[in-house]
Design a protein around this motif. Structure first.
Motif, PDB file in Angstrom:
ATOM      1  N   ILE A 184       0.845  -1.187   0.000  1.00 56.41           N
ATOM      2  CA  ILE A 184       0.000   0.000   0.000  1.00 56.41           C
ATOM      3  C   ILE A 184       0.881   1.238   0.000  1.00 56.41           C
ATOM      4  O   ILE A 184       1.830   1.348   0.788  1.00 56.41           O
ATOM      5  CB  ILE A 184      -0.926   0.014   1.236  1.00 56.41           C
ATOM      6  CG1 ILE A 184      -1.816  -1.234   1.236  1.00 56.41           C
ATOM      7  CG2 ILE A 184      -1.785   1.286   1.261  1.00 56.41           C
ATOM      8  CD1 ILE A 184      -2.583  -1.452   2.523  1.00 56.41           C
ATOM      9  N   GLY A 185       0.546   2.166  -0.886  1.00 57.37           N
ATOM     10  CA  GLY A 185       1.273   3.425  -0.964  1.00 57.37           C
ATOM     11  C   GLY A 185       0.353   4.602  -0.700  1.00 57.37           C
ATOM     12  O   GLY A 185      -0.865   4.502  -0.864  1.00 57.37           O
ATOM     13  N   ILE A 186       0.948   5.701  -0.284  1.00 53.99           N
ATOM     14  CA  ILE A 186       0.206   6.940  -0.071  1.00 53.99           C
ATOM     15  C   ILE A 186       0.879   8.043  -0.876  1.00 53.99           C
ATOM     16  O   ILE A 186       2.103   8.215  -0.831  1.00 53.99           O
ATOM     17  CB  ILE A 186       0.166   7.328   1.417  1.00 53.99           C
ATOM     18  CG1 ILE A 186      -0.657   6.301   2.199  1.00 53.99           C
ATOM     19  CG2 ILE A 186      -0.412   8.737   1.598  1.00 53.99           C
ATOM     20  CD1 ILE A 186      -0.766   6.575   3.673  1.00 53.99           C
ATOM     21  N   TYR A 187       0.056   8.772  -1.609  1.00 54.13           N
ATOM     22  CA  TYR A 187       0.511   9.980  -2.296  1.00 54.13           C
ATOM     23  C   TYR A 187      -0.187  11.145  -1.597  1.00 54.13           C
ATOM     24  O   TYR A 187      -1.355  11.411  -1.841  1.00 54.13           O
ATOM     25  CB  TYR A 187       0.155   9.908  -3.785  1.00 54.13           C
ATOM     26  CG  TYR A 187       0.507  11.151  -4.591  1.00 54.13           C
ATOM     27  CD1 TYR A 187       1.625  11.925  -4.325  1.00 54.13           C
ATOM     28  CD2 TYR A 187      -0.298  11.532  -5.658  1.00 54.13           C
ATOM     29  CE1 TYR A 187       1.933  13.047  -5.078  1.00 54.13           C
ATOM     30  CE2 TYR A 187       0.003  12.650  -6.429  1.00 54.13           C
ATOM     31  CZ  TYR A 187       1.114  13.398  -6.134  1.00 54.13           C
ATOM     32  OH  TYR A 187       1.419  14.505  -6.891  1.00 54.13           O
ATOM     33  N   LEU A 191      -3.099   2.393  -3.993  1.00 61.44           N
ATOM     34  CA  LEU A 191      -2.563   3.736  -3.778  1.00 61.44           C
ATOM     35  C   LEU A 191      -3.655   4.597  -3.160  1.00 61.44           C
ATOM     36  O   LEU A 191      -4.745   4.722  -3.717  1.00 61.44           O
ATOM     37  CB  LEU A 191      -2.086   4.359  -5.096  1.00 61.44           C
ATOM     38  CG  LEU A 191      -1.483   5.762  -4.994  1.00 61.44           C
ATOM     39  CD1 LEU A 191      -0.199   5.748  -4.149  1.00 61.44           C
ATOM     40  CD2 LEU A 191      -1.196   6.326  -6.382  1.00 61.44           C
ATOM     41  N   ILE A 192      -3.323   5.169  -2.011  1.00 63.55           N
ATOM     42  CA  ILE A 192      -4.243   6.081  -1.330  1.00 63.55           C
ATOM     43  C   ILE A 192      -3.774   7.503  -1.596  1.00 63.55           C
ATOM     44  O   ILE A 192      -2.615   7.841  -1.327  1.00 63.55           O
ATOM     45  CB  ILE A 192      -4.258   5.815   0.187  1.00 63.55           C
ATOM     46  CG1 ILE A 192      -4.739   4.390   0.470  1.00 63.55           C
ATOM     47  CG2 ILE A 192      -5.128   6.852   0.904  1.00 63.55           C
ATOM     48  CD1 ILE A 192      -4.498   3.929   1.895  1.00 63.55           C
ATOM     49  N   ILE A 193      -4.668   8.314  -2.138  1.00 63.77           N
ATOM     50  CA  ILE A 193      -4.372   9.733  -2.310  1.00 63.77           C
ATOM     51  C   ILE A 193      -4.809  10.397  -1.009  1.00 63.77           C
ATOM     52  O   ILE A 193      -5.999  10.441  -0.695  1.00 63.77           O
ATOM     53  CB  ILE A 193      -5.126  10.341  -3.514  1.00 63.77           C
ATOM     54  CG1 ILE A 193      -4.952   9.486  -4.766  1.00 63.77           C
ATOM     55  CG2 ILE A 193      -4.677  11.788  -3.745  1.00 63.77           C
ATOM     56  CD1 ILE A 193      -3.545   9.169  -5.152  1.00 63.77           C
ATOM     57  N   THR A 198       3.334   1.216   3.385  1.00 60.93           N
ATOM     58  CA  THR A 198       4.782   1.118   3.557  1.00 60.93           C
ATOM     59  C   THR A 198       5.548   1.961   2.542  1.00 60.93           C
ATOM     60  O   THR A 198       6.775   1.991   2.564  1.00 60.93           O
ATOM     61  CB  THR A 198       5.249  -0.346   3.428  1.00 60.93           C
ATOM     62  OG1 THR A 198       4.828  -0.857   2.154  1.00 60.93           O
ATOM     63  CG2 THR A 198       4.679  -1.207   4.550  1.00 60.93           C
ATOM     64  N   VAL A 199       4.817   2.632   1.656  1.00 59.12           N
ATOM     65  CA  VAL A 199       5.441   3.434   0.604  1.00 59.12           C
ATOM     66  C   VAL A 199       4.791   4.813   0.561  1.00 59.12           C
ATOM     67  O   VAL A 199       3.562   4.925   0.563  1.00 59.12           O
ATOM     68  CB  VAL A 199       5.285   2.761  -0.778  1.00 59.12           C
ATOM     69  CG1 VAL A 199       5.865   3.644  -1.881  1.00 59.12           C
ATOM     70  CG2 VAL A 199       5.918   1.388  -0.803  1.00 59.12           C
TER      71      VAL A 199
END
Length: 170
Positions: free
Chosen positions: A5-8, A33-35, A87-88
């Motif tokens: 899981i990534g977050i922008y 991807l979570i904005i 984690t990203v």
């Protein structure tokens, strides 16, 4: 293997074509991807948090990416990431000045939680000069922002400027 899981994160005030480019490319790097639409006390937003969330949700829906979702947060980024099991952290870079700031932020975030990695994506060359701050400034002086934002975001910004009055009117 667990889901990556990534977050922008960003204020997205307003969301630009440069943001959309980073979202498209960042979505390829993670399973989800979570904005993360956040507040920034040092910025004077044109749109409320609720308006920005709705705008980003609309723009993300238009990208047609099944693994991207939008969430608001008002907390330390690493705490938000931990809460979402991310984690990203995905960050976009336009210029050297961006790198210096983002490098410092990545170092601080690593100090706070070394399980979270920051990934930098260079903006597409044609989109590098675009910044939300400049889009707002151009609009406030009555300039054309259509090369920098989607049609709907342009309409949102122009409507807000018309409501407030252009700076060039003073």
């Amino acid at each position: 293997m667990s889901e990556r899981i990534g977050i922008y994160p960003g204020t997205f005030d307003p969301i630009t074509l440069g943001h959309a480019d980073i979202i498209r490319r960042g979505a390829k790097l993670v399973d989800r991807l979570i904005i993360g639409v956040t507040t920034n006390p040092s910025k004077n937003p044109m749109f409320s948090t609720e308006e920005r969330l709705a705008m980003v949700e609309r723009e993300v829906a238009g990208l047609g990416l099944a693994n991207v979702e939008v969430k608001g947060f008002n907390a330390l980024l690493v705490k938000f990431a931990k809460r979402e099991n991310a984690t990203v952290l995905v960050r976009g870079l336009r210029a050297v000045a961006d790198f210096e700031y983002e490098y410092q932020m990545a170092g601080m975030n690593q100090q706070l939680d070394d399980d979270i990695e920051t990934v930098f994506l260079m903006a597409d060359v044609s989109l590098q000069p675009i910044a939300s701050k400049l889009v707002k400034e151009i609009a406030l002086f009555g300039g054309d922002i259509t090369p920098f934002v989607s049609k709907q975001v342009c309409e949102d910004v122009v409507a807000r400027v018309e409501k407030r009055g252009q700076l060039g009117d003073y």
